[in-house]
Motif scaffolding. Structure first.
Motif, short mmCIF file in Angstrom:
data_model
loop_
_atom_site.label_atom_id
_atom_site.label_comp_id
_atom_site.label_asym_id
_atom_site.label_seq_id
_atom_site.Cartn_x
_atom_site.Cartn_y
_atom_site.Cartn_z
N GLY B 233 0.82 -1.06 0.07
CA GLY B 233 0.18 -0.11 0.00
C GLY B 233 0.83 1.18 -0.08
O GLY B 233 2.10 1.10 0.22
N SER B 234 0.18 2.41 -0.26
CA SER B 234 0.91 3.72 -0.16
C SER B 234 0.02 4.79 0.25
O SER B 234 -1.25 4.58 0.31
CB SER B 234 1.36 3.85 -1.50
N ARG B 235 0.71 5.77 1.02
CA ARG B 235 -0.26 7.14 1.37
C ARG B 235 -0.39 7.75 -0.06
O ARG B 235 0.18 7.89 -0.76
CB ARG B 235 0.54 7.86 2.23
N ASP B 408 4.13 2.28 2.97
CA ASP B 408 5.08 3.46 3.09
C ASP B 408 4.66 4.19 4.05
O ASP B 408 3.44 4.16 4.61
CB ASP B 408 5.18 4.28 1.70
#
Lengths: 197, 408
Positions: B233-235, B408
């Motif tokens: 995943g990522s922001r 992240d």
């Protein structure tokens, strides 16, 4: 979006290319790194509006072609400029139109400025038109090398990789192109604002 | 004086005069924010679509047994949903949100009957969509599965491969939005397919012949197998900040999402204006030819995952019903095994392609959008093969995302 997780500053271009096989989202880091310069290069050739589309397209093409990227041949940056240059070539007419427009751009003598200044501006506009006309008359190959040098700031080595041409050819094309421009500008060049004019 | 001011990057050494003159003549200011965001959205779409399918998640990031509550249009996967025939509405104590589990899958999506026209189906969907559903939460959450469906090499069942993208958009200005990407296992589509797969010895690897003409999107001689890879995943930052999603390649703010008209005619005017803004940026788009398809596409975008009211969704269905070009194809099973009504339409692009939209007229959900390939299984069953985008979930939630370890 999302510079993906482990990415931004610490991974170099080549590593990102290699890992993007497994982690396609990493490719987005290259977008963040190079969209702006690629856009500026394309905009200088085709204008901002078309550049919005063509610069975006450059990254789509690059993403699709990433399995074919060979780090032994050169870096990611020249590779991206190579893709952008191919796309620019498909818009040859737009480039011609843009250069033609510079030749008829009206001179703005807005504020009844000092007469010397007005004269200087008119002269500058004429020089601009001559320069644009000369750029338009260059061969496609000469124009590519000229603008990859002047706008994209690529080295001869990088341009050779970008266009897939021998190093020596870059030099000869560039000197031919610059020779023609200097002739067109004559010794007098108010555009440059030098003291020789 | 303007002419003597360097328009280019001032940190660049002046260089030879002729090159400086070229730079001054041709340099343009850098791309504006919208252009950067639009290009990024296009790239992200390609990245997501190209995620190598067939990789299995080593572990599901969703903790087993933890229930997930979706406020709008929760349609459970495959076989489970295939047996759900009633609409269940229940209150969830911890969030207070109203949870609706519609029977979009099996149910009576065939209700309008195979003879129903596309217009009937779309109007039925418009009526169904206005019924109930919560309209707020901490996040607007969507889950989309993209991939391909294909016939198994022994032609006994239908397989799908692909990946899921879940997006959690925080409504609060200070909130953090997330994107979670999950490679999905290769698996049989419906309960019937599962049974046939089991009967074939539950293979985890599928070896295709050289001639793959009517199997779907597989390479000649391809060996499809599970090569597990965990979700990540990522922001969401940058253009996603304060974004409620995208419509016609541009971000929509929360405030704007609330202002989208809920009258079909006004909605059309709104979408046309938005499309006009897009074509101004991309002059290569021929608006005369592309306007109708783009209005249609923007309705799909609205229905597929923007946080708009049920009234706006209904208006989008009504607007679609007023447009020509869609044809009813009868009951179909979508790539997630849900049953709906198929509506064929032409996707205009460099190459015109036939697509199939799958709608559940009894719940007003847009289930999937897929290429229109069909194949026949060994037992004579007709199935849809090809690339798909399945809209698995879209709704408000007060939950917090379970972020995968690789985030992240």
């Amino acid at each position: 979006m999302a510079a993906p997780p482990d990415a931004p500053t610490e991974l170099d271009d080549i590593t990102i290319m290699a890992r993007s096989e497994q982690r396609p989202d990493l490719f987005a880091v290259l977008y963040e790194r190079y969209f702006d310069p690629i856009h500026r290069y394309v905009a200088a050739r085709l204008g901002t509006h078309i550049a919005d589309d063509v610069a975006a397209e450059t990254f789509l093409v690059a993403f699709r072609k990433r399995p074919g990227f060979d780090p032994a041949i050169g870096g990611v940056r020249p590779w991206l400029y190579g893709i952008a240059t191919k796309l620019v070539a498909q818009h040859h007419r737009s480039e011609t139109r843009r250069l033609a427009a510079f030749q008829r751009t009206p001179v703005h003598v807005a504020d009844g400025g000092h007469e010397d200044r007005v004269t200087a501006r008119v002269t500058a506009a004429h020089a601009q038109g001559r320069l644009a006309a000369e750029i338009a008359r260059l061969s496609q190959g000469e124009r590519d090398v000229l603008l990859l040098t002047a706008i994209a700031d690529l080295s001869h080595q990088e341009i050779a990789r970008t266009l897939g041409i021998p190093y020596g050819t870059v030099g000869s094309r560039l000197s031919r192109a610059r020779g023609k421009l200097r002739t067109a500008l004559g010794g007098v060049n108010p555009l440059i604002g030098g003291s020789d004019g | 004086m303007d002419e003597t001011t360097d328009r280019g990057n001032s940190s660049r050494p002046a260089g030879p005069e002729d090159l400086t003159a070229v730079r001054r003549l041709l340099s343009e200011p850098g791309p504006d924010h919208d252009a950067v965001a639009a290009g990024r959205a296009r790239l992200m779409a390609a990245i997501t679509a190209a995620e190598p399918p067939g990789r299995q998640a080593r572990r599901r990031w969703r903790p087993a047994g933890r229930p997930r509550h979706w406020a709008v249009g929760s349609a459970l996967l495959g076989a489970v949903a295939a047996s759900a025939v009633v609409v269940t509405t229940l209150a969830v104590p911890d969030t207070g949100a109203l949870v609706t589990v519609p029977p979009s899958a099996a149910s009576d999506s065939a209700k309008p009957g195979p003879q129903a026209t596309a217009q009937h189906i779309l109007l039925a969907a418009a009526t169904a969509v206005t019924a109930g559903a919560a309209e707020s939460g901490t996040y607007w959450r969507t889950r989309v599965v993209r991939g391909q469906t294909m016939v198994s090499p022994d032609r006994r069942y239908l397989l799908r491969r692909g990946s899921a993208e879940e997006i959690w958009l925080a409504v609060a200005p200070a909130g953090q939005s997330h994107r979670i990407f999950e490679p999905l296992p290769v698996q049989p589509v419906t309960a019937q397919d599962v049974a046939a797969w089991r009967a074939a010895g539950s293979p985890a690897e599928w070896r295709y012949p050289i001639d793959v003409d009517d199997f779907g999107e597989v390479e000649p001689g391809e060996v499809v197998k599970s090569s597990p890879s965990p979700p990540f995943g990522s922001r969401l930052t940058g253009g996603w900040r304060g974004s409620a999603g995208h419509l016609m390649k541009r971000s929509v703010s929360w405030a704007e999402a609330r202002r989208i008209p809920d009258d079909p005619q006004e909605l059309r005017a709104y979408l046309e204006a938005r499309i006009g803004g897009l074509t101004k940026k991309f002059p290569s788009i021929d608006l005369e030819q592309r306007l109708e398809p783009m209005v249609q596409a923007s309705c799909f975008e609205l229905l597929a995952g923007l946080p708009v009211s049920p009234q706006v969704r209904a208006a989008a269905f009504r607007l679609l019903a007023s447009m020509p070009g869609m044809r009813a194809e009868g009951a179909v099973t979508d790539p997630l095994g849900r049953t709906g009504q198929g509506l064929s339409y032409q996707l205009n692009g460099p190459v015109a392609r036939q697509r199939l939209l799958v709608v559940a007229p009894d719940t007003g959900l847009l289930l999937a959008d897929q290429t229109r390939g069909t194949a026949t299984l060994a037992d004579g069953r007709r199935v849809n093969i090809g690339a798909y985008t399945a809209y698995e979930q879209a709704g408000w939630t007060d939950e917090e995302p379970d972020l995968p370890a690789d985030h992240d």
